[in-house]
Design a protein around this motif. Structure first.
Motif, PDB file in Angstrom:
ATOM      1  N   LYS A 201       0.841  -1.161   0.083  1.00 26.60           N
ATOM      2  CA  LYS A 201       0.022   0.010   0.007  1.00 26.60           C
ATOM      3  C   LYS A 201       0.879   1.177   0.269  1.00 26.60           C
ATOM      4  CE  LYS A 201      -0.400  -0.298   4.965  1.00 26.60           C
ATOM      5  NZ  LYS A 201      -1.282  -0.227   6.074  1.00 26.60           N
ATOM      6  N   SER A 207       1.335   8.127  -3.818  1.00 29.39           N
ATOM      7  CA  SER A 207       0.448   7.713  -4.844  1.00 29.39           C
ATOM      8  C   SER A 207       0.510   8.856  -5.766  1.00 29.39           C
ATOM      9  CB  SER A 207      -0.972   7.323  -4.562  1.00 29.39           C
ATOM     10  OG  SER A 207      -0.711   6.123  -3.624  1.00 29.39           O
ATOM     11  N   GLU A 219      -0.378  -3.821  -6.581  1.00 28.31           N
ATOM     12  CA  GLU A 219      -0.436  -4.297  -5.311  1.00 28.31           C
ATOM     13  C   GLU A 219      -0.343  -5.694  -4.608  1.00 28.31           C
ATOM     14  OE1 GLU A 219      -4.238  -3.390  -2.126  1.00 28.31           O
ATOM     15  OE2 GLU A 219      -4.676  -3.722  -4.260  1.00 28.31           O
ATOM     16  N   THR A 221      -1.088  -8.379  -1.962  1.00 26.32           N
ATOM     17  CA  THR A 221      -2.261  -8.677  -1.125  1.00 26.32           C
ATOM     18  C   THR A 221      -1.738  -9.363   0.154  1.00 26.32           C
ATOM     19  OG1 THR A 221      -3.339 -10.398  -2.192  1.00 26.32           O
ATOM     20  CG2 THR A 221      -4.201  -8.360  -2.641  1.00 26.32           C
ATOM     21  N   LEU A 241      -2.261  -0.725  -8.390  1.00 23.49           N
ATOM     22  CA  LEU A 241      -2.385  -0.039  -6.910  1.00 23.49           C
ATOM     23  C   LEU A 241      -3.487   1.040  -6.969  1.00 23.49           C
ATOM     24  CD1 LEU A 241      -1.452  -0.531  -3.918  1.00 23.49           C
ATOM     25  CD2 LEU A 241       0.442   1.114  -4.502  1.00 23.49           C
TER      26      LEU A 241
END
Length: 242
Positions: A201, A207, A219, A221, A241
């Motif tokens: 993240k 970002s 991304e 997980t 992401l």
């Protein structure tokens, strides 16, 4: 197995069988003689040059290759050099080698869907994997280290140069910074030529900096290893992401 002696090369990323033969970091070499398997020093991937890998491995005496995927043209080149190819293999490379010895290794479909690009040492098609340098946030200093689900506070970053088939680990100097960590990390990655980031993240500022810098982000997980994360990226199994 028709020969009493075989020299086996397994495309490897960390301790895993690489899913892309030409993009692997190195080749695990084994001698198989009279049913006994002996590990030899690894052979580094010399990088991409049409026809180079078949000639190099043939010169090393390799007569069997195990990998996840390889392009059809590369398969032909290896077979012309008298090298057998087994594809569709994944997981721990040591177990793959043992499975070949005991006759339980089952070939599957090639993990490479290209025609004749870098999965066999040929020039790569930019449309398939446009990134030359992929960055994966890491908890440690090897390809078998778990990926770090954080971006700004990850202690290390694994940098994988797909064009040169090399990998390096750099330390994150901003882990203890009080503020502005995300953008600072993005600037660090950009200065190292990163074009794709794989992490768990990122904050809003990071970002925004990634978008502004033209760095694509994917991304994770779950905290899989760096090698596993790279394989998932190359197999197009990671979601963007943002």
């Amino acid at each position: 197995m028709t020969q009493s002696i075989k020299k086996i090369a397994i495309a490897q990323d960390g301790s895993l069988v690489s899913q892309h033969f030409g993009h692997c970091m190195s080749y695990a070499l084994f001698n198989l003689e009279d049913g006994k398997l002996t590990r030899l020093p690894d052979l580094e991937n010399p990088g991409h040059e049409p026809g180079k890998l078949p000639r190099l491995l043939a010169a090393e005496g390799v007569n069997l290759i195990i990998a996840g995927g390889m392009g059809p043209r590369a398969i032909d080149l290896f077979e012309e050099n008298g090298i057998e190819v087994i594809l569709g293999i994944s997981g721990d490379l040591g177990r793959a080698a043992e499975a070949y010895v005991n006759g339980s290794l089952t070939a599957g479909a090639s993990a490479c869907s290209h025609d004749d690009h870098a999965c066999g040492g040929e020039e790569h098609d930019e449309h398939e994997h446009p990134a030359h340098i992929v960055c994966i946030s890491s908890t440690g200093t090897t390809l078998d280290s778990p990926a770090d689900m954080r971006l700004g506070r990850a202690p290390y970053f694994a940098l994988i140069n797909l064009a040169a088939s090399t990998a390096s680990i750099i330390q994150n100097p901003f882990t203890d910074a009080e503020s502005g960590v995300g953008p600072k990390v993005v600037q660090l990655l950009a200065s190292n030529g990163v074009s794709v980031l794989i992490t768990g993240k990122s904050g809003g500022n990071a970002s925004a900096a990634l978008k502004a810098g033209g760095i694509a982000a994917y991304e994770l997980t779950e905290p899989i290893t760096i090698a596993e994360a790279l394989q998932k990226y190359l197999a197009h199994e990671l979601a963007p992401l943002f």
